[in-house]
Every structure is written in structure tokens, then in C-alpha cells.
Design a protein around this motif. Structure first.
Motif, PDB file in Angstrom:
ATOM      1  N   UNK A   1       0.851  -1.180   0.000  1.00 23.77           N
ATOM      2  CA  UNK A   1       0.000   0.000   0.000  1.00 23.77           C
ATOM      3  C   UNK A   1       0.889   1.233   0.000  1.00 23.77           C
ATOM      4  N   UNK A   2       0.595   2.195  -0.857  1.00 25.66           N
ATOM      5  CA  UNK A   2       1.336   3.453  -0.909  1.00 25.66           C
ATOM      6  C   UNK A   2       0.765   4.399   0.130  1.00 25.66           C
ATOM      7  N   UNK A   3       1.608   4.809   1.080  1.00 27.39           N
ATOM      8  CA  UNK A   3       1.142   5.640   2.188  1.00 27.39           C
ATOM      9  C   UNK A   3       0.594   6.982   1.729  1.00 27.39           C
TER      10      UNK A   3
ATOM     11  N   UNK B   1       1.779  10.041   6.511  1.00 28.57           N
ATOM     12  CA  UNK B   1       0.992  10.786   5.535  1.00 28.57           C
ATOM     13  C   UNK B   1      -0.445  10.821   6.041  1.00 28.57           C
ATOM     14  N   UNK B   2      -0.991  12.027   6.206  1.00 27.46           N
ATOM     15  CA  UNK B   2      -2.362  12.148   6.702  1.00 27.46           C
ATOM     16  C   UNK B   2      -2.494  11.504   8.063  1.00 27.46           C
ATOM     17  N   UNK B   3      -3.335  10.477   8.156  1.00 25.14           N
ATOM     18  CA  UNK B   3      -3.543   9.782   9.431  1.00 25.14           C
ATOM     19  C   UNK B   3      -2.742   8.486   9.546  1.00 25.14           C
ATOM     20  N   UNK B   4      -1.828   8.216   8.598  1.00 25.24           N
ATOM     21  CA  UNK B   4      -1.125   6.934   8.548  1.00 25.24           C
ATOM     22  C   UNK B   4       0.346   7.051   8.943  1.00 25.24           C
ATOM     23  N   UNK B   5       0.861   5.953   9.507  1.00 21.98           N
ATOM     24  CA  UNK B   5       2.240   5.853   9.983  1.00 21.98           C
ATOM     25  C   UNK B   5       2.705   4.430   9.674  1.00 21.98           C
ATOM     26  N   UNK B   6       3.717   4.270   8.795  1.00 26.02           N
ATOM     27  CA  UNK B   6       4.199   2.953   8.386  1.00 26.02           C
ATOM     28  C   UNK B   6       5.677   2.803   8.757  1.00 26.02           C
ATOM     29  N   UNK B   7       6.054   1.599   9.164  1.00 25.56           N
ATOM     30  CA  UNK B   7       7.459   1.235   9.392  1.00 25.56           C
ATOM     31  C   UNK B   7       7.641  -0.224   9.006  1.00 25.56           C
ATOM     32  N   UNK B   8       8.797  -0.532   8.445  1.00 24.47           N
ATOM     33  CA  UNK B   8       9.182  -1.912   8.177  1.00 24.47           C
ATOM     34  C   UNK B   8      10.534  -2.135   8.817  1.00 24.47           C
ATOM     35  N   UNK B   9      10.657  -3.207   9.619  1.00 21.83           N
ATOM     36  CA  UNK B   9      11.906  -3.433  10.338  1.00 21.83           C
ATOM     37  C   UNK B   9      12.087  -4.917  10.626  1.00 21.83           C
ATOM     38  N   UNK B  10      13.308  -5.269  11.022  1.00 24.98           N
ATOM     39  CA  UNK B  10      13.624  -6.637  11.428  1.00 24.98           C
ATOM     40  C   UNK B  10      13.743  -6.642  12.945  1.00 24.98           C
ATOM     41  N   UNK B  11      12.910  -7.472  13.575  1.00 23.18           N
ATOM     42  CA  UNK B  11      12.840  -7.564  15.031  1.00 23.18           C
ATOM     43  C   UNK B  11      13.500  -8.862  15.491  1.00 23.18           C
ATOM     44  N   UNK B  12      14.317  -8.765  16.516  1.00 23.72           N
ATOM     45  CA  UNK B  12      14.934  -9.948  17.127  1.00 23.72           C
ATOM     46  C   UNK B  12      14.029 -10.411  18.265  1.00 23.72           C
TER      47      UNK B  12
ATOM     48  N   UNK C   1       6.056  -5.595   9.245  1.00 23.16           N
ATOM     49  CA  UNK C   1       5.473  -4.534   8.419  1.00 23.16           C
ATOM     50  C   UNK C   1       4.353  -3.914   9.255  1.00 23.16           C
ATOM     51  N   UNK C   2       4.670  -2.764   9.886  1.00 20.46           N
ATOM     52  CA  UNK C   2       3.729  -2.054  10.758  1.00 20.46           C
ATOM     53  C   UNK C   2       2.956  -1.017   9.967  1.00 20.46           C
ATOM     54  N   UNK C   3       1.656  -1.032  10.095  1.00 18.81           N
ATOM     55  CA  UNK C   3       0.804  -0.007   9.497  1.00 18.81           C
ATOM     56  C   UNK C   3      -0.137   0.501  10.583  1.00 18.81           C
ATOM     57  N   UNK C   4      -0.041   1.802  10.871  1.00 14.76           N
ATOM     58  CA  UNK C   4      -0.843   2.410  11.930  1.00 14.76           C
ATOM     59  C   UNK C   4      -1.714   3.504  11.344  1.00 14.76           C
TER      60      UNK C   4
END
Length: 180
Positions: free
Chosen positions: A19-21, A116-127, A140-143
């Protein structure tokens, strides 16, 4: 000659786009990380396995703060249904381009934050620990800010490109401050 199952797999892979933020740029209320993630917050969530079965649930107490340089800290204390406790401290550092780089002790490397607007995205590697052994999983976090006091967070956990878990989380801003 391609088999029908191979053709379907190819079509599914090409149809799976991120999805494009920017499509959320006009959504209200508008999310400001230093406003929402400032002060006390709580979160309540579930963890599902790759089959969609709820395998854990958890609650989180959080405190957000921001310094004069615009660096944010989000201190999170997790309590899971089996009594396990975890702590994660996120740092949001300005990237010089109007956004942030996010890092935490159990995250492999600092990652760009997209808003962007009401959205907050992050992609990361969690141990994480899985069956007592360390394991790296991609998150892949989408808030989405749905009111001045509530964010809905959906996360997909993957390993080797395969979905292995899903997290649904509601983050609630405490206190009388509406965040606007």
C-alpha cells in the motif's frame, strides 16, 4: 506449457503490492508523532499465528517524550497473557528531510518512518525469542489514527518472505489532552 497453478501463483505474486502511504495524505485527523506519542499511552493487542488463530494477547503501558532537538522516545512495557514481560524503547530521530528514523534495542537497524495524513508505516527486522532461541522476523507495521486519542495498528510478521504471524493493536492516548 505453464500449469494453471503456476500461472495463478504468478498472478498472485504480481497482485501482492504494498500500500502506498501517500493515498492517506488527505485523511483526518492528521497524525503528528510528537503530539500523539507524547505522555502516557496504553495499548491492547492480539497475536495470531499464520493460520489466523489467536495465540497470545497482551497489554502495554507506554510513555512518550520529545526533547528540544525533536528526538522522541517511546518507552513500552509489555505484559502477555502468560505473564511474560518485555520492554522496548523506541527512539525517533529527525532524518533532516521532515521525517524520522526509528530504532530500538531489539530492532536490527534504524529504519525510516513514513507518515501521511492519518497513517504511519514502518518496516523493520525484530529480534525475538522463539522456543528459547533468537529469531529475526520482518515486521510490516501499518498504523492509522482514527481519532485524536486512538491508533489502530496492524502488523504482518514474515520470515523468508512467508507470513508467520499477525498483530492487531489499539493504542490509546491517556489523559485529557485531545492531541490536537
Amino acid at each position: 506449457m505453464l500449469r494453471i497453478s503456476t500461472l495463478l501463483m504468478i498472478l498472485l505474486l504480481f497482485g501482492c503490492g504494498s500500500v502506498d502511504i501517500s493515498q492517506y495524505q488527505n485523511n483526518k485527523p492528521s497524525l503528528s508523532l510528537p503530539v500523539f506519542f507524547n505522555g502516557p499511552l496504553t495499548a491492547h493487542g492480539i497475536l495470531k499465528n499464520r493460520s489466523g488463530e489467536v495465540i497470545r494477547y497482551f497489554n502495554v503501558t507506554m510513555t512518550g517524550s520529545w526533547d528540544e532537538q525533536g528526538i522522541g522516545t517511546l518507552d513500552e512495557d509489555f505484559i502477555f497473557d502468560d505473564g511474560e514481560k518485555q520492554k522496548r524503547i523506541w527512539t525517533f530521530a529527525p532524518d533532516g528531510k521532515g521525517s524520522y528514523l526509528a530504532s530500538a534495542g531489539d530492532v536490527k537497524e534504524a529504519v525510516p518512518v513514513k507518515t501521511s495524513g492519518n497513517a504511519f508505516f514502518m518496516e523493520y527486522v525484530l529480534n525475538i525469542l522463539y522456543k528459547g532461541k533468537p529469531l529475526e522476523v520482518s515486521i510490516d507495521d501499518k498504523m492509522y489514527l482514527v481519532s485524536d486519542k486512538v491508533i489502530i495498528n496492524e502488523s504482518i510478521m514474515t520470515k523468508f518472505g512467508i507470513d508467520v504471524g499477525y498483530i492487531t493493536l489499539t493504542i490509546i492516548k491517556a489523559g485529557n489532552d485531545t492531541g490536537s
